[in-house]
Scaffold this motif. Structure first.
Motif, short mmCIF file in Angstrom:
data_model
loop_
_atom_site.label_atom_id
_atom_site.label_comp_id
_atom_site.label_asym_id
_atom_site.label_seq_id
_atom_site.Cartn_x
_atom_site.Cartn_y
_atom_site.Cartn_z
N THR A 1 -22.52 77.21 33.74
CA THR A 1 -21.41 78.08 34.12
C THR A 1 -21.54 78.57 35.56
N LEU B 1 -18.40 77.34 24.82
CA LEU B 1 -17.55 78.53 24.70
C LEU B 1 -18.41 79.78 24.52
N SER B 2 -19.44 79.69 23.71
CA SER B 2 -20.32 80.85 23.54
C SER B 2 -21.09 81.13 24.83
N ALA B 3 -21.46 80.09 25.57
CA ALA B 3 -22.13 80.29 26.86
C ALA B 3 -21.21 81.01 27.85
N LEU C 1 -18.72 83.07 27.07
CA LEU C 1 -18.59 84.46 26.63
C LEU C 1 -19.85 85.27 26.90
N GLU C 2 -21.02 84.64 26.72
CA GLU C 2 -22.27 85.33 27.04
C GLU C 2 -22.30 85.69 28.52
N GLU C 3 -21.86 84.79 29.38
CA GLU C 3 -21.83 85.08 30.81
C GLU C 3 -20.84 86.18 31.14
N CYS C 4 -19.72 86.23 30.43
CA CYS C 4 -18.76 87.33 30.64
C CYS C 4 -19.42 88.67 30.36
N GLY D 1 -21.12 74.56 22.09
CA GLY D 1 -21.91 75.68 22.58
C GLY D 1 -21.43 76.24 23.91
N ALA E 1 -13.39 74.66 23.40
CA ALA E 1 -13.74 74.90 22.00
C ALA E 1 -13.95 73.58 21.25
#
Length: 117
Positions: free
Chosen positions: A28, A64-66, A68-71, A62, A57
């Motif tokens: 990302t 999408l979760s990465a 969101l984790e960065e957000c 994985g 998605a």
């Protein structure tokens, strides 16, 4: 890494277009929006070209979760995690997506409107 010729965000990832980078991981990139809508307005994108959040998605296991984790990390580092922030994915022309490379907007630093649009 898959890129799309002429894609603004792919060119930012490649270092061809300058951006104010906030964070970077192997998957990302987070950078400041050039037309901020709030005191904190950071875009978080996958480095691989995927047109929209639905594509991420489906095609990016994985990823999408990465994103969101960065957000969340961006919100913490920008000092808006405790006061509140918004994460927005625009998808498609009627959804307001201007650059067709998936990106999340992390917005905060002021009271955001109760309704979008």
């Amino acid at each position: 890494m898959a890129t799309e010729p002429g894609c603004l965000f792919c060119r930012i990832v490649a270092g061809e277009i300058p951006a104010t980078i906030v964070r970077e991981t192997d998957r990302t990139l987070a950078f400041r929006d050039i037309s901020p809508q709030a005191p904190v307005h950071v875009l978080v994108i996958p480095k691989v070209h995927l047109a929209d959040v639905g594509s991420v998605a489906v095609e990016g296991p994985g990823l999408l979760s990465a994103l969101l984790e960065e957000c969340v990390v961006v919100a913490v580092e920008e000092g808006v995690a405790d006061s509140g922030y918004r994460v927005v994915f625009n998808s498609g022309p009627q959804g307001g997506q201007a650059v067709h490379h998936c990106h999340a907007h992390v917005l905060g630093g002021r009271q955001l409107a109760d309704q979008l649009g």
